[in-house]
Design a protein around this motif. Structure first.
Motif, PDB file in Angstrom:
ATOM      1  N   PRO A  70      65.645  54.598  47.706  1.00  0.00           N
ATOM      2  CA  PRO A  70      64.727  55.395  46.893  1.00  0.00           C
ATOM      3  C   PRO A  70      65.208  56.794  46.550  1.00  0.00           C
ATOM      4  O   PRO A  70      64.617  57.450  45.700  1.00  0.00           O
ATOM      5  CB  PRO A  70      63.456  55.454  47.743  1.00  0.00           C
ATOM      6  CG  PRO A  70      63.907  55.194  49.131  1.00  0.00           C
ATOM      7  CD  PRO A  70      65.063  54.258  49.019  1.00  0.00           C
ATOM      8  N   PHE A  71      66.263  57.291  47.189  1.00  0.00           N
ATOM      9  CA  PHE A  71      66.666  58.669  46.930  1.00  0.00           C
ATOM     10  C   PHE A  71      68.003  58.776  46.214  1.00  0.00           C
ATOM     11  O   PHE A  71      68.666  59.807  46.268  1.00  0.00           O
ATOM     12  CB  PHE A  71      66.682  59.484  48.232  1.00  0.00           C
ATOM     13  CG  PHE A  71      67.018  58.689  49.458  1.00  0.00           C
ATOM     14  CD1 PHE A  71      68.317  58.395  49.783  1.00  0.00           C
ATOM     15  CD2 PHE A  71      65.999  58.225  50.276  1.00  0.00           C
ATOM     16  CE1 PHE A  71      68.626  57.653  50.903  1.00  0.00           C
ATOM     17  CE2 PHE A  71      66.298  57.471  51.413  1.00  0.00           C
ATOM     18  CZ  PHE A  71      67.616  57.187  51.719  1.00  0.00           C
ATOM     19  N   SER A  72      68.421  57.724  45.517  1.00  0.00           N
ATOM     20  CA  SER A  72      69.580  57.818  44.631  1.00  0.00           C
ATOM     21  C   SER A  72      69.123  58.433  43.319  1.00  0.00           C
ATOM     22  O   SER A  72      68.141  57.979  42.732  1.00  0.00           O
ATOM     23  CB  SER A  72      70.178  56.433  44.375  1.00  0.00           C
ATOM     24  OG  SER A  72      70.655  55.855  45.566  1.00  0.00           O
TER      25      SER A  72
ATOM     26  N   GLY B 291      65.544  44.382  37.605  1.00  0.00           N
ATOM     27  CA  GLY B 291      64.600  43.283  37.729  1.00  0.00           C
ATOM     28  C   GLY B 291      63.403  43.518  38.624  1.00  0.00           C
ATOM     29  O   GLY B 291      62.356  42.915  38.416  1.00  0.00           O
ATOM     30  N   THR B 292      63.562  44.363  39.663  1.00  0.00           N
ATOM     31  CA  THR B 292      62.474  44.554  40.629  1.00  0.00           C
ATOM     32  C   THR B 292      62.329  46.035  40.952  1.00  0.00           C
ATOM     33  O   THR B 292      63.325  46.706  41.251  1.00  0.00           O
ATOM     34  CB  THR B 292      62.750  43.790  41.935  1.00  0.00           C
ATOM     35  OG1 THR B 292      62.911  42.398  41.653  1.00  0.00           O
ATOM     36  CG2 THR B 292      61.600  43.952  42.919  1.00  0.00           C
ATOM     37  N   LEU B 293      61.111  46.534  40.888  1.00  0.00           N
ATOM     38  CA  LEU B 293      60.811  47.887  41.343  1.00  0.00           C
ATOM     39  C   LEU B 293      60.158  47.782  42.713  1.00  0.00           C
ATOM     40  O   LEU B 293      59.151  47.082  42.875  1.00  0.00           O
ATOM     41  CB  LEU B 293      59.869  48.602  40.375  1.00  0.00           C
ATOM     42  CG  LEU B 293      59.516  50.038  40.795  1.00  0.00           C
ATOM     43  CD1 LEU B 293      60.713  50.959  40.609  1.00  0.00           C
ATOM     44  CD2 LEU B 293      58.319  50.569  40.019  1.00  0.00           C
ATOM     45  N   ILE B 294      60.749  48.469  43.680  1.00  0.00           N
ATOM     46  CA  ILE B 294      60.242  48.438  45.048  1.00  0.00           C
ATOM     47  C   ILE B 294      59.608  49.784  45.375  1.00  0.00           C
ATOM     48  O   ILE B 294      60.254  50.826  45.259  1.00  0.00           O
ATOM     49  CB  ILE B 294      61.373  48.117  46.047  1.00  0.00           C
ATOM     50  CG1 ILE B 294      61.965  46.738  45.731  1.00  0.00           C
ATOM     51  CG2 ILE B 294      60.855  48.160  47.473  1.00  0.00           C
ATOM     52  CD1 ILE B 294      63.118  46.351  46.620  1.00  0.00           C
ATOM     53  N   VAL B 295      58.353  49.755  45.760  1.00  0.00           N
ATOM     54  CA  VAL B 295      57.606  50.962  46.108  1.00  0.00           C
ATOM     55  C   VAL B 295      57.990  51.385  47.521  1.00  0.00           C
ATOM     56  O   VAL B 295      57.881  50.605  48.477  1.00  0.00           O
ATOM     57  CB  VAL B 295      56.093  50.701  46.021  1.00  0.00           C
ATOM     58  CG1 VAL B 295      55.302  51.913  46.524  1.00  0.00           C
ATOM     59  CG2 VAL B 295      55.696  50.348  44.586  1.00  0.00           C
TER      60      VAL B 295
ATOM     61  N   ILE C 139      65.429  48.262  42.558  1.00  0.00           N
ATOM     62  CA  ILE C 139      65.495  49.716  42.697  1.00  0.00           C
ATOM     63  C   ILE C 139      64.240  50.191  43.415  1.00  0.00           C
ATOM     64  O   ILE C 139      63.117  49.917  42.967  1.00  0.00           O
ATOM     65  CB  ILE C 139      65.606  50.407  41.323  1.00  0.00           C
ATOM     66  CG1 ILE C 139      66.920  50.030  40.641  1.00  0.00           C
ATOM     67  CG2 ILE C 139      65.489  51.923  41.474  1.00  0.00           C
ATOM     68  CD1 ILE C 139      67.083  50.634  39.250  1.00  0.00           C
ATOM     69  N   ALA C 140      64.407  50.904  44.514  1.00  0.00           N
ATOM     70  CA  ALA C 140      63.280  51.478  45.250  1.00  0.00           C
ATOM     71  C   ALA C 140      63.040  52.910  44.781  1.00  0.00           C
ATOM     72  O   ALA C 140      63.996  53.665  44.566  1.00  0.00           O
ATOM     73  CB  ALA C 140      63.549  51.459  46.750  1.00  0.00           C
TER      74      ALA C 140
END
Length: 400
Positions: free
Chosen positions: A201-203, A328-332, A243-244
């Motif tokens: 999440p912090f990239s 494709g996927t967003l991760i919270v 991607i988180a």
């Protein structure tokens, strides 16, 4: 809105040391159950051992408990850190297969090389060969996941004779993911090895002026290059990319900033201070920046974070998708926001109820029918709009 996305939750876990950690484990299970009820596709749990913020030393044990409380949602470690001496890859293969059985075929396999400096020191990680060890460990896991008879493995780091995983995974081919943060090699290797690329999440979105930071745009380019070299469609490969991001949904961006400021500052003080501040090098976009420069407003605009009203969050996710070229996927990212638990649950419910359907068209009526409703207007991102920008005149608090 024609951007199709899946959605997940990543539980680091990260929680302040003065809180009741035993209760927090119960809350993780409750959150996973809520995520399933809200329609999230997957739930990930991290592995950490030190620093008094990150609470789960064995994500597979945590996930097996979650498996008992859920029925549909997919479950995965993010990640099993394969360079740690406690994570013998043959044993990891057995435990992952067992998790898949216990969850009735819902396991995602998540692999990483480890990142927490004190963890790596405690478990004797060879940092110069870290990625080599990880890739060979993945080879061990795949070898014994597939083996149907007693099998040898003779590698540089791992050797086994006459072994077999007695109980195979329930899925014939469990999906696998490899996390990357500082190296494009994790992304090219993931695509070449048939794994999902997984981004932390912090990239930052982009960091062309900081050679140490690997931005999301460069990650996406690496996925394209690896897919092309294999004769694959790059967009199909990007569809496997997760991607988180930090996400918080409430009435407005200004309200969100007021509510999450204290928790976000504490979280990033902890995260960016790891390894005597070494993590800061991989997040900032300018080599001259200091921790004081990375305010909550900077993080919202540059990582970026997804915060604000449902419409603002829809625009931000759309912009993120466009900026990186697709995923494709967003991760919270779920962590200790220093908020009452109900506020975080309200945010997740708003996200599921009003944000996710914009990217999952079959969770609502056809667009042509929506247009029949008086006052209905689809949420569209204007060509010149920057949905991550913050109007400083409207910011409620400064955190000083």
């Amino acid at each position: 809105m024609n951007t199709a996305l899946d959605f997940g939750i990543f539980q680091m876990p990260e929680v302040r040391p003065e809180r009741n950690w035993t209760l927090y484990f119960d809350q993780i299970v409750q959150e996973a159950r809520l995520a399933e009820d809200l329609g999230f596709d997957e739930y990930w749990v991290g592995e950490h051992h030190t620093k008094a913020h990150e609470t789960v030393p064995d994500p597979l044990m945590m996930l097996s408990r979650i498996a008992e409380a859920t029925e549909r949602i997919r479950l995965g470690p993010a990640t099993v850190n394969l360079t740690y001496e406690i994570n013998d890859p043959f044993n990891v293969a057995e435990k992952l297969a067992f998790l898949d059985q216990l969850s009735n075929g819902r396991a995602n396999y998540g692999f990483g090389a480890g990142a927490l400096p004190r963890d790596m020191a405690m478990f004797n990680v060879d940092e110069e060969r870290q990625k080599d060890i990880m890739w060979e460990a993945i080879d061990v896991i795949e070898t014994y996941t597939d083996a149907t008879e007693l099998t040898d493995f003779d590698g540089e780091f791992f050797q086994y004779e006459d072994r077999i995983v007695q109980l195979p995974p329930l899925q014939e081919e469990p999906p696998t993911a490899v996390a990357g943060f500082t190296s494009t090699g994790s992304y090219s290797g993931a695509i070449e090895g048939g794994h999902r690329p997984l981004t932390l999440p912090f990239s930052p979105l982009s960091a062309p002026d900081n050679p140490d930071a690997l931005g999301l745009k460069r990650m996406g380019e690496t996925i394209d290059e690896a897919a092309t070299s294999l004769g694959r469609d790059p967009q199909a490969a990007r569809r496997e990319w997760s991607i988180a991001r930090d996400v918080y949904v409430t009435d407005s961006k200004e309200q969100a900033l007021e509510e999450i400021r204290e928790g976000a500052e504490e979280y990033y003080d902890y995260m960016l201070g790891l390894g005597d501040g070494g993590l800061l090098q991989f997040v900032k976009t300018d080599p001259e920046q200091t921790r004081d420069d990375l305010t909550v407003e900077w993080l919202v605009e540059n990582l970026p974070m997804i915060v604000g009203s449902p419409d603002e969050c829809i625009k931000q996710i759309s912009a993120l998708h466009q900026e990186v070229g697709g995923f494709g996927t967003l991760i919270v990212n779920s962590h200790d926001w220093m908020l009452p638990e109900q506020k975080w649950r309200d945010s997740l419910e708003l996200f599921a109820q009003e944000v996710m359907p914009a990217f999952q068209s079959r969770k609502g009526p056809r667009e042509i029918e929506k247009e029949q409703v008086p006052g209905y207007e689809p949420v569209e991102l204007a060509a010149d709009e920057d949905p991550f920008a913050i109007d400083s005149s409207k910011v409620i608090g400064t955190g000083d």
